[in-house]
Motif scaffolding. Sequence first.
Motif, PDB file in Angstrom:
ATOM      1  N   VAL A 315       0.819  -1.220   0.000  1.00  0.00           N
ATOM      2  CA  VAL A 315       0.000   0.000   0.000  1.00  0.00           C
ATOM      3  C   VAL A 315       0.849   1.265   0.000  1.00  0.00           C
ATOM      4  N   PHE A 316       2.023   1.224   0.626  1.00  0.00           N
ATOM      5  CA  PHE A 316       2.871   2.416   0.627  1.00  0.00           C
ATOM      6  C   PHE A 316       3.328   2.740  -0.789  1.00  0.00           C
ATOM      7  N   ASN A 317       3.780   1.719  -1.517  1.00  0.00           N
ATOM      8  CA  ASN A 317       4.239   1.945  -2.885  1.00  0.00           C
ATOM      9  C   ASN A 317       3.092   2.351  -3.805  1.00  0.00           C
ATOM     10  N   LEU A 318       1.924   1.747  -3.611  1.00  0.00           N
ATOM     11  CA  LEU A 318       0.770   2.114  -4.438  1.00  0.00           C
ATOM     12  C   LEU A 318       0.402   3.577  -4.248  1.00  0.00           C
ATOM     13  N   GLY A 319       0.299   3.984  -2.992  1.00  0.00           N
ATOM     14  CA  GLY A 319      -0.175   5.333  -2.717  1.00  0.00           C
ATOM     15  C   GLY A 319       0.850   6.416  -2.905  1.00  0.00           C
ATOM     16  N   PHE A 320       2.134   6.126  -2.555  1.00  0.00           N
ATOM     17  CA  PHE A 320       3.145   7.172  -2.510  1.00  0.00           C
ATOM     18  C   PHE A 320       4.206   7.055  -3.599  1.00  0.00           C
ATOM     19  N   VAL A 321       4.168   5.995  -4.391  1.00  0.00           N
ATOM     20  CA  VAL A 321       5.120   5.841  -5.491  1.00  0.00           C
ATOM     21  C   VAL A 321       4.385   5.751  -6.821  1.00  0.00           C
ATOM     22  N   THR A 322       3.509   4.764  -6.959  1.00  0.00           N
ATOM     23  CA  THR A 322       2.804   4.556  -8.233  1.00  0.00           C
ATOM     24  C   THR A 322       1.840   5.704  -8.554  1.00  0.00           C
ATOM     25  N   PHE A 338      -2.995  16.930  -5.142  1.00  0.00           N
ATOM     26  CA  PHE A 338      -3.562  17.411  -3.883  1.00  0.00           C
ATOM     27  C   PHE A 338      -4.867  16.690  -3.573  1.00  0.00           C
ATOM     28  N   CYS A 339      -5.734  16.542  -4.578  1.00  0.00           N
ATOM     29  CA  CYS A 339      -7.005  15.836  -4.364  1.00  0.00           C
ATOM     30  C   CYS A 339      -6.761  14.431  -3.825  1.00  0.00           C
ATOM     31  N   TRP A 340      -5.790  13.726  -4.394  1.00  0.00           N
ATOM     32  CA  TRP A 340      -5.501  12.354  -3.987  1.00  0.00           C
ATOM     33  C   TRP A 340      -4.965  12.293  -2.556  1.00  0.00           C
ATOM     34  N   PHE A 341      -3.961  13.079  -2.269  1.00  0.00           N
ATOM     35  CA  PHE A 341      -3.326  12.958  -0.963  1.00  0.00           C
ATOM     36  C   PHE A 341      -4.155  13.594   0.149  1.00  0.00           C
ATOM     37  N   PHE A 342      -4.878  14.667  -0.148  1.00  0.00           N
ATOM     38  CA  PHE A 342      -5.720  15.246   0.897  1.00  0.00           C
ATOM     39  C   PHE A 342      -6.945  14.371   1.143  1.00  0.00           C
ATOM     40  N   LEU A 343      -7.410  13.687   0.107  1.00  0.00           N
ATOM     41  CA  LEU A 343      -8.450  12.669   0.281  1.00  0.00           C
ATOM     42  C   LEU A 343      -7.968  11.607   1.273  1.00  0.00           C
ATOM     43  N   LEU A 344      -6.742  11.123   1.094  1.00  0.00           N
ATOM     44  CA  LEU A 344      -6.190  10.127   2.011  1.00  0.00           C
ATOM     45  C   LEU A 344      -6.021  10.698   3.419  1.00  0.00           C
ATOM     46  N   PHE A 345      -5.631  11.974   3.506  1.00  0.00           N
ATOM     47  CA  PHE A 345      -5.488  12.597   4.825  1.00  0.00           C
ATOM     48  C   PHE A 345      -6.833  12.659   5.547  1.00  0.00           C
ATOM     49  N   LEU A 346      -7.879  13.054   4.838  1.00  0.00           N
ATOM     50  CA  LEU A 346      -9.215  13.113   5.451  1.00  0.00           C
ATOM     51  C   LEU A 346      -9.673  11.728   5.896  1.00  0.00           C
TER      52      LEU A 346
END
Length: 520
Positions: A315-322, A338-346
């Motif tokens: 999951v780390f590679n999927l979310g933060f690399v791929t 921003f949409c992707w990572f702030f979605l994950l933050f929320l």
Amino acid sequence: MAGKRDSWSSRIGVIMAVAGSAIGLGNFLRFPAKAAANGGGAFMIPYFIAFLLLGIPLMWVEWTLGRYGGGFEHGTAPGIFHSIWKKNRFIKYFGVIGIFGPLVIFIYYVYIESWTLAYSFFSLTGKYSRLTDLAGMKSFLLGFQGIEKNAYFDGIATAYLFFLITFVINISVIYYGIKAGIEKLCKLAMPLLFFFALILMFRVISLGTPDISRPQWNIWNGFGFLWNADFSVLRSAKIWLEAAGQIFFTLSVGIGVILTYASYLSKGDDVVLSGLTAASTNGFAEVILGGSIIIPAAFVFFGPLDMQSIANSGVFNLGFVTMPIILNKFPFPALMGFCWFFLLFLAGITSSVSLAQPAVAFLEDEFSITRRKAVSIFGAITFLLCQPVIFYLSRGVVDELDFWGGTFFLVVFATIEVILFAWVFGMERAWDEIHKGADMSVPVIYKFIIKYITPLFLFFILAMWLKQEWLPIILMKNVSSASRPFVLGTRLALVFIFLLLSVLVKIAWSKRKAFRRGGR
């Protein structure tokens, strides 16, 4: 004394909070990877069976037990279990798992959550915008985590700064309580989360065939990769265990969080429709939104040959690399990132604040201290416990915490819950309790499912784990020699935490007995 217990201000508030607890990083990272790696569409057969036979029953069991225990001013599993089986003086110690599990998950979850906030900032500032290959983005992540020094980061200072910001946000929300803190956050965060997810989903669907020289690399074949069924895999026990594990992970059942949230309901509050709504909201986020973003998009840009390794890359590679590489190929990459990572933050923060609540509620309810003091104690202890996660990330500490706190004890705790509910409390009495204030009736077949099928399913999962996994895990056969001292240290720390919580339960009950004997 701590004063009157907090409460939810509305039904939509508690539904949003429970859905927020369930909708986390796993919906958008773990689910698509598991589905793609386990037979595609065939994975959905055991997934939905597990949802109907494990997820929904346990959701109703936990909502009902929590509301029942809340009537005795107990907001955590030790007190709730004791309310169910007063004659058994040991049952409250089994309930310690319902505080231990969320506490252990919080310790590492909040750090991973801080990465999503950092990457939201990196997206807007274009810090990784020039990286176009997986090797470069992987190096960027390792530099950020402090695992290696490179041209992108000189040490762990940046990651630690974002951890501090994320930790303070979490503690601040928890400090303001159920109504003014958690409920207010979830009412704001959940609609925003769905908004960002829908933007990304529609953008992915509109990709079509970006590379006309490879017409087969189109979005519909991407969905086909994820959803076309390889039914031969259904003969393997592994896919059934993976599907059941995903249900536990995604619905937050077996952790103890829903018990605590439901303890703030009043006796007349509906748990049937509310529990079903929260579970359905989570299912929509996971199956429809989570399944429509990362894997189909990756297929379009990387093709079928690389997809299996991408799905299995973690999951780390999927979310933060791929995913950053993919988003860099979109129009408006900074905004999409921003949409992707702030979605994950929320998704992360609505889950992490829920993980903190059982420990805080335990201190409030059983020791009669103020929320301010309880949150201060929780914040100080968890801040210290987070440090090994940050500085020894590469030594297997997170994996060890995740296995015991976020996997094994979930199944054990859920098994205890359902046996208490159906066999000790009694199914007839439990059935009446479920339907107090209910706006709809639970199908009568669930009487049989909750009493027999759900516990048998849970025993099967535990038996398969004992048969296939326990010895290599206990002996650390898959742990490198360099990491073994850190893993062993983590295990000793977990034992200490569990024993400390058990001692606190004993002290709390001794104080209760002394209070009753004094007639005060």
